[in-house]
Design a protein around this motif. Structure first.
Motif, short mmCIF file in Angstrom:
data_model
loop_
_atom_site.label_atom_id
_atom_site.label_comp_id
_atom_site.label_asym_id
_atom_site.label_seq_id
_atom_site.Cartn_x
_atom_site.Cartn_y
_atom_site.Cartn_z
N ARG A 9 0.83 -1.21 0.00
CA ARG A 9 0.00 0.00 0.00
C ARG A 9 0.87 1.27 0.00
NH1 ARG A 9 -2.62 -0.21 6.12
NH2 ARG A 9 -0.64 -0.19 7.25
N SER A 12 1.41 2.21 -3.52
CA SER A 12 0.21 2.14 -4.36
C SER A 12 -0.05 3.39 -5.19
CB SER A 12 -1.02 1.85 -3.49
OG SER A 12 -1.22 2.88 -2.52
N PRO A 15 2.15 3.00 -9.36
CA PRO A 15 1.87 2.30 -10.63
C PRO A 15 0.96 3.12 -11.55
CG PRO A 15 1.40 0.88 -8.73
CD PRO A 15 1.58 2.27 -8.22
N ILE A 18 -3.75 -0.03 -10.90
CA ILE A 18 -3.91 -1.20 -10.02
C ILE A 18 -5.16 -1.91 -10.51
CG2 ILE A 18 -4.36 -2.00 -7.68
CD1 ILE A 18 -2.89 0.47 -6.65
N CYS A 20 -7.91 -4.92 -10.50
CA CYS A 20 -8.56 -5.95 -9.68
C CYS A 20 -9.60 -6.67 -10.55
CB CYS A 20 -9.27 -5.33 -8.48
SG CYS A 20 -8.17 -4.36 -7.41
N ALA A 26 -11.27 -4.25 -5.06
CA ALA A 26 -10.89 -2.83 -5.12
C ALA A 26 -11.31 -2.09 -3.85
CB ALA A 26 -11.51 -2.18 -6.35
N LEU A 29 -8.95 -3.02 -0.95
CA LEU A 29 -7.67 -2.33 -1.03
C LEU A 29 -7.82 -0.88 -0.58
CD1 LEU A 29 -6.18 -3.65 -4.39
CD2 LEU A 29 -5.58 -4.33 -2.07
N TYR A 34 -4.86 1.75 0.33
CA TYR A 34 -4.29 1.87 -1.01
C TYR A 34 -4.78 3.15 -1.68
CZ TYR A 34 -2.05 -2.69 -1.75
OH TYR A 34 -1.20 -3.76 -1.71
N MET A 36 -6.23 4.42 -4.71
CA MET A 36 -6.94 3.78 -5.82
C MET A 36 -7.40 4.79 -6.87
SD MET A 36 -6.75 0.56 -5.25
CE MET A 36 -8.01 -0.18 -6.29
N GLY A 39 -7.11 2.98 -9.83
CA GLY A 39 -7.64 1.62 -9.72
C GLY A 39 -8.61 1.30 -10.85
#
Length: 213
Positions: A9, A12, A15, A18, A20, A26, A29, A34, A36, A39
Motif C-alpha cells: 500500500r 500504491s 503504478p 492497479i 482488480c 478494489a 484495497l 491503497y 486507488m 484503480g
C-alpha cells in the motif's frame, strides 16, 4: 500474501494502474489504505465456446451416473476447501432429497473425493440421508459438460472475489444460486438467486423454489 498486500500500500500511488478482477477487491484495497485513484476493475471473462447450453449434456451425465432420465440434478462445482462451505451445502441437500424422490446431487472439483478432508467431516453428519443421491466426481476435465447438465448450480462460498462458477452456469443456461459474497450478486443480476452465506435454510428454500418452476 496478506502481509505483502499490506506492505505494497505504501507504493500504491506509483503504478500506472492497479487492476482488480472484482469490485469488492478494489474496495478492500481502498479500505486498507491503497491509493486507488488509478484503480481499475476488469472482471473475469468466460469461455463461451466451451460453457454454453448443451441439450445432450443431461442425458450424457445421467447415463454416466446411472440415473433415471427424469432425474433433477443440483450441482456444486468447486474445490474441497472450508471457504466453499460444502458443509452448509450438504446439510441443505440432505433435507432437500428427503422431500424429492428424483433429485440427485453432483459435486466436482479438486479434492472432491470420499475420505478427503475437510469434505469427509462435512459429509459425515448427513451421509446416511445422502446415500445413493450424492455423486462425488473429483477433479474433472469436462466441467462445461457437467455444468450444462445441471438443473441448478450452487455456489455456497463464505467468501469470494469474482465467482467464475456462477458466470459459467449462466453461460450454460443453468440458473445459479449463490451466497451474497464478492461480486456474485453484481454478476447474476436477475438471472439467479442470492442467499445469505452460511444459511442452509435459505439455500433449501431457494432450491425448492427453482425446482418448482
Amino acid at each position: 500474501a496478506a502481509m505483502l498486500i499490506r506492505l505494497l500500500r505504501w507504493l500504491s500511488s506509483r503504478p500506472d494502474a492497479i487492476v482488480c478482477n472484482s469490485s469488492i477487491a478494489a474496495d478492500q484495497l481502498r479500505q486498507i489504505g491503497y491509493c486507488m485513484n488509478r484503480g481499475r476493475v476488469v472482471a473475469n471473462g468466460f469461455e463461451t465456446e466451451k460453457f454454453r447450453p448443451d441439450a445432450s449434456a443431461k442425458s450424457s451425465l445421467c447415463e454416466e451416473l446411472n440415473l433415471p432420465p427424469n432425474a433433477m440434478i443440483i450441482g456444486r462445482i468447486g474445490r474441497n476447501d472450508s471457504q466453499k462451505d460444502n458443509a452448509m451445502f450438504l446439510r441443505a441437500m440432505a433435507d432437500l432429497v428427503s422431500m424429492r424422490e428424483n433429485l440427485h446431487i453432483v459435486m466436482a472439483g479438486s479434492g472432491i473425493e470420499e475420505g478427503r478432508e475437510p469434505l469427509a467431516s462435512d459429509l459425515a453428519p448427513v451421509a446416511d440421508q445422502l446415500r445413493g443421491r450424492l455423486h462425488l466426481l473429483g477433479e474433472r476435465s469436462d466441467v462445461p459438460r457437467i455444468t450444462a447438465a445441471l438443473d441448478i448450480s450452487v455456489s455456497s462460498s463464505i467468501t469470494e472475489g469474482f465467482p467464475n462458477v456462477v458466470g459459467e452456469a449462466m453461460a450454460c443456461g443453468v440458473p445459479p444460486i449463490s451466497t451474497d459474497v464478492g461480486d456474485a450478486v453484481r454478476l447474476m443480476g436477475d438471472a439467479g438467486v442470492a442467499i445469505p452465506s452460511r444459511d442452509a435454510a435459505a439455500l433449501l428454500a431457494a432450491c425448492s423454489r427453482l425446482l418448482d418452476m
